[in-house]
Design an enzyme around this catalytic site. Structure first.
Site, PDB file in Angstrom:
ATOM      1  N   LYS A  60       1.175  10.112 -11.129  1.00 36.61           N
ATOM      2  CA  LYS A  60       2.370   9.668 -10.390  1.00 36.61           C
ATOM      3  C   LYS A  60       3.488   9.281 -11.372  1.00 36.61           C
ATOM      4  CE  LYS A  60       4.880   7.898  -6.963  1.00 36.61           C
ATOM      5  NZ  LYS A  60       5.430   8.592  -5.814  1.00 36.61           N
ATOM      6  N   THR A 106       1.872   2.662  -5.471  1.00 35.21           N
ATOM      7  CA  THR A 106       2.241   3.119  -6.821  1.00 35.21           C
ATOM      8  C   THR A 106       2.172   1.905  -7.738  1.00 35.21           C
ATOM      9  OG1 THR A 106       3.742   4.767  -5.911  1.00 35.21           O
ATOM     10  CG2 THR A 106       4.002   4.224  -8.242  1.00 35.21           C
ATOM     11  N   LYS A 109      10.739  -0.355 -10.207  1.00 35.14           N
ATOM     12  CA  LYS A 109       9.344  -0.779 -10.431  1.00 35.14           C
ATOM     13  C   LYS A 109       8.557   0.366 -11.090  1.00 35.14           C
ATOM     14  CE  LYS A 109       6.683  -0.193  -6.859  1.00 35.14           C
ATOM     15  NZ  LYS A 109       5.610   0.768  -6.749  1.00 35.14           N
TER      16      LYS A 109
HETATM   17  N1  LIG Z   1       8.801   4.544   0.616  1.00 33.36           N
HETATM   18  C1  LIG Z   1       8.583   5.653  -0.078  1.00 33.36           C
HETATM   19  O1  LIG Z   1       9.304   6.673   0.050  1.00 33.36           O
HETATM   20  C2  LIG Z   1       7.405   5.726  -1.057  1.00 33.36           C
HETATM   21  C3  LIG Z   1       7.026   6.983  -1.546  1.00 33.36           C
HETATM   22  C4  LIG Z   1       5.950   7.054  -2.434  1.00 33.36           C
HETATM   23  C5  LIG Z   1       5.299   5.894  -2.816  1.00 33.36           C
HETATM   24  N2  LIG Z   1       5.699   4.690  -2.333  1.00 33.36           N
HETATM   25  C6  LIG Z   1       4.958   3.478  -2.782  1.00 33.36           C
HETATM   26  O2  LIG Z   1       4.123   3.032  -1.710  1.00 33.36           O
HETATM   27  C7  LIG Z   1       4.048   1.597  -1.744  1.00 33.36           C
HETATM   28  C8  LIG Z   1       4.521   1.043  -0.402  1.00 33.36           C
HETATM   29  O3  LIG Z   1       5.843   1.482  -0.158  1.00 33.36           O
HETATM   30  P1  LIG Z   1       6.574   1.213   1.252  1.00 33.36           P
HETATM   31  O4  LIG Z   1       7.853   1.970   1.193  1.00 33.36           O
HETATM   32  O5  LIG Z   1       5.617   1.420   2.377  1.00 33.36           O
HETATM   33  O6  LIG Z   1       6.882  -0.353   1.083  1.00 33.36           O
HETATM   34  P2  LIG Z   1       7.263  -1.427   2.215  1.00 33.36           P
HETATM   35  O7  LIG Z   1       7.854  -0.777   3.410  1.00 33.36           O
HETATM   36  O8  LIG Z   1       8.029  -2.514   1.527  1.00 33.36           O
HETATM   37  O9  LIG Z   1       5.822  -2.003   2.649  1.00 33.36           O
HETATM   38  C9  LIG Z   1       5.018  -2.751   1.786  1.00 33.36           C
HETATM   39  C10 LIG Z   1       3.794  -3.226   2.565  1.00 33.36           C
HETATM   40  O10 LIG Z   1       2.952  -3.971   1.707  1.00 33.36           O
HETATM   41  C11 LIG Z   1       2.741  -5.280   2.266  1.00 33.36           C
HETATM   42  N3  LIG Z   1       2.604  -6.224   1.150  1.00 33.36           N
HETATM   43  C12 LIG Z   1       3.338  -6.264   0.013  1.00 33.36           C
HETATM   44  N4  LIG Z   1       2.903  -7.246  -0.795  1.00 33.36           N
HETATM   45  C13 LIG Z   1       1.880  -7.854  -0.156  1.00 33.36           C
HETATM   46  C14 LIG Z   1       1.023  -8.927  -0.492  1.00 33.36           C
HETATM   47  N5  LIG Z   1       1.122  -9.581  -1.666  1.00 33.36           N
HETATM   48  N6  LIG Z   1       0.095  -9.277   0.407  1.00 33.36           N
HETATM   49  C15 LIG Z   1      -0.031  -8.628   1.564  1.00 33.36           C
HETATM   50  N7  LIG Z   1       0.747  -7.587   1.939  1.00 33.36           N
HETATM   51  C16 LIG Z   1       1.688  -7.192   1.075  1.00 33.36           C
HETATM   52  C17 LIG Z   1       3.950  -5.530   3.126  1.00 33.36           C
HETATM   53  O11 LIG Z   1       3.688  -6.518   4.098  1.00 33.36           O
HETATM   54  P3  LIG Z   1       4.888  -7.207   4.952  1.00 33.36           P
HETATM   55  O12 LIG Z   1       5.147  -6.290   6.103  1.00 33.36           O
HETATM   56  O13 LIG Z   1       4.356  -8.519   5.365  1.00 33.36           O
HETATM   57  O14 LIG Z   1       6.067  -7.320   4.010  1.00 33.36           O
HETATM   58  C18 LIG Z   1       4.135  -4.140   3.731  1.00 33.36           C
HETATM   59  O15 LIG Z   1       3.201  -3.888   4.754  1.00 33.36           O
HETATM   60  C19 LIG Z   1       4.889   1.134  -2.936  1.00 33.36           C
HETATM   61  O16 LIG Z   1       4.068   0.962  -4.052  1.00 33.36           O
HETATM   62  C20 LIG Z   1       5.856   2.304  -3.141  1.00 33.36           C
HETATM   63  O17 LIG Z   1       6.318   2.396  -4.484  1.00 33.36           O
HETATM   64  C21 LIG Z   1       6.718   4.579  -1.440  1.00 33.36           C
END
Ligand SMILES: NC(=O)c1ccc[n+]([C@@H]2O[C@H](COP(=O)([O-])OP(=O)(O)OC[C@H]3O[C@@H](n4cnc5c(N)ncnc54)[C@H](OP(=O)(O)O)[C@@H]3O)[C@@H](O)[C@H]2O)c1
Length: 292
Positions: free
Chosen positions: A174, A99, A242
């Site tokens: 979104k 997102t 965010k």
């Molecule tokens: N969680 C939800 O319910 C949900 C629902 C809809 C949309 N989203 C969106 O989906 C996205 C991911 O969410 P999530 O919940 O999966 O987040 P998360 O668990 O914090 O995972 C983020 C992932 O991105 C990687 N990452 C972040 N910054 C990076 C960088 N600069 N370089 C390389 N890798 C990087 C992290 O690596 P590391 O493991 O090394 O930290 C991790 O694998 C976000 O934009 C969020 O807003 C989430």
């Protein structure tokens, strides 16, 4: 069928999404910044087709027809996207599930096009449960031909995949999703807090009004846990802030008024100040229950 794919970012969302691709028989190479998580993913999916981990996004992307990513915010998309493009051949396709802003989607679309690569912005809705059950809703921006190639692969973890328009249209859709949720969760919090202070049986209230015009996904899925003061059920306040920041910036640019969204964003800032950045978004009710 698009056989060889890469998945970059194995977080709460990416880990299970990549898993659905392996289960469906794709050859999946994964990259995760914290390499231990990529190793864990490979160990968990070994035997479900050809799976491997790569040390960099470029190594993971090299030779893949389709590269998918799901990272954190705009800067992460820029960094991981640029690194992936360095490994991608002309004719390949990059899909971003993060997102992020519509602006970064348009930037990535242009950067990819300069290398002969197609780009789709494809944010998701449905949360951790949707990713695990393969029932996400995916809203997509980009070219129709690229969408036609990606759609059968995205359908491995989605119940709906829809092309909304050109580059950035997925992210704009979104934003609408998040705007619609923000005010609704605050209203639900106010109703639940009011019912409790009025001496009503709040669960019974939700049972009754949940069958009428006040019904919502939030009421159905979060109402009871809000009553029980439990906030460990998915989408974190930090992520919501965010997203609302992105919505408010876009609204400034297109002239929309978002008065309620802006107010709820400030309520979420107060939840963060109480140490609730990782609580789920229904934790707004805590501010009403325990005003300080
Ligand atoms: N969680 C939800 O319910 C949900 C629902 C809809 C949309 N989203 C969106 O989906 C996205 C991911 O969410 P999530 O919940 O999966 O987040 P998360 O668990 O914090 O995972 C983020 C992932 O991105 C990687 N990452 C972040 N910054 C990076 C960088 N600069 N370089 C390389 N890798 C990087 C992290 O690596 P590391 O493991 O090394 O930290 C991790 O694998 C976000 O934009 C969020 O807003 C989430």
């Amino acid at each position: 069928m698009t056989k060889k794919v890469a998945f970059l970012g194995l977080g709460v969302m990416g880990f299970p999404m990549a898993g659905h691709l392996a289960k469906a028989g794709h050859d999946v190479t994964v990259f995760n910044r914290t390499a231990a998580k990529a190793a864990q993913w490979v160990a968990q999916h070994d035997g479900q087709g050809k799976v491997a981990a790569a040390p960099t996004p470029a190594d993971a992307a090299r030779g893949a027809d389709l590269v998918l990513m799901c990272v954190g915010n705009d800067d992460d998309v820029r960094a991981v996207g640029a690194a992936a493009l360095a490994g991608m051949a002309s004719g390949a396709l990059l899909v971003d599930h993060t997102t992020a802003s519509a602006e970064v989607a348009r930037e990535m679309h242009a950067a990819a096009a300069a290398r002969g690569v197609a780009f789709l912005d494809a944010p998701v809705s449905g949360g951790q449960a949707g990713a695990e059950n393969g029932k996400l809703t995916i809203m997509v921006g980009g070219d129709a031909a690229a969408f036609a190639t990606a759609e059968p692969v995205l359908a491995r973890y989605a119940k709906a995949v829809t092309l909304m328009g050109g580059p950035g249209a997925g992210q704009l859709t979104k934003m609408v999703n998040q705007i619609c949720i923000a005010g609704l969760v605050q209203a639900l919090s106010e109703g639940i807090n009011f019912a409790g202070r009025a001496g009503l049986d709040v669960d019974r209230v939700l049972d009754v009004i949940g069958k009428g015009a006040a019904q919502s996904w939030q009421m159905e899925n979060r109402g009871r846990t809000m009553v029980a003061d439990k906030f460990d059920f998915g989408f974190a306040v930090d992520w919501m802030r965010k997203d609302l920041g992105i919505c408010l910036a876009e609204a400034r640019a297109n002239g929309s008024a978002l008065p309620v969204t802006a107010l709820v964003d400030q309520f979420y800032a107060r939840v963060q100040a109480r140490g609730g950045g990782r609580w789920d978004t229904s934790s707004l009710v805590r501010l009403l229950r325990d005003p300080r």
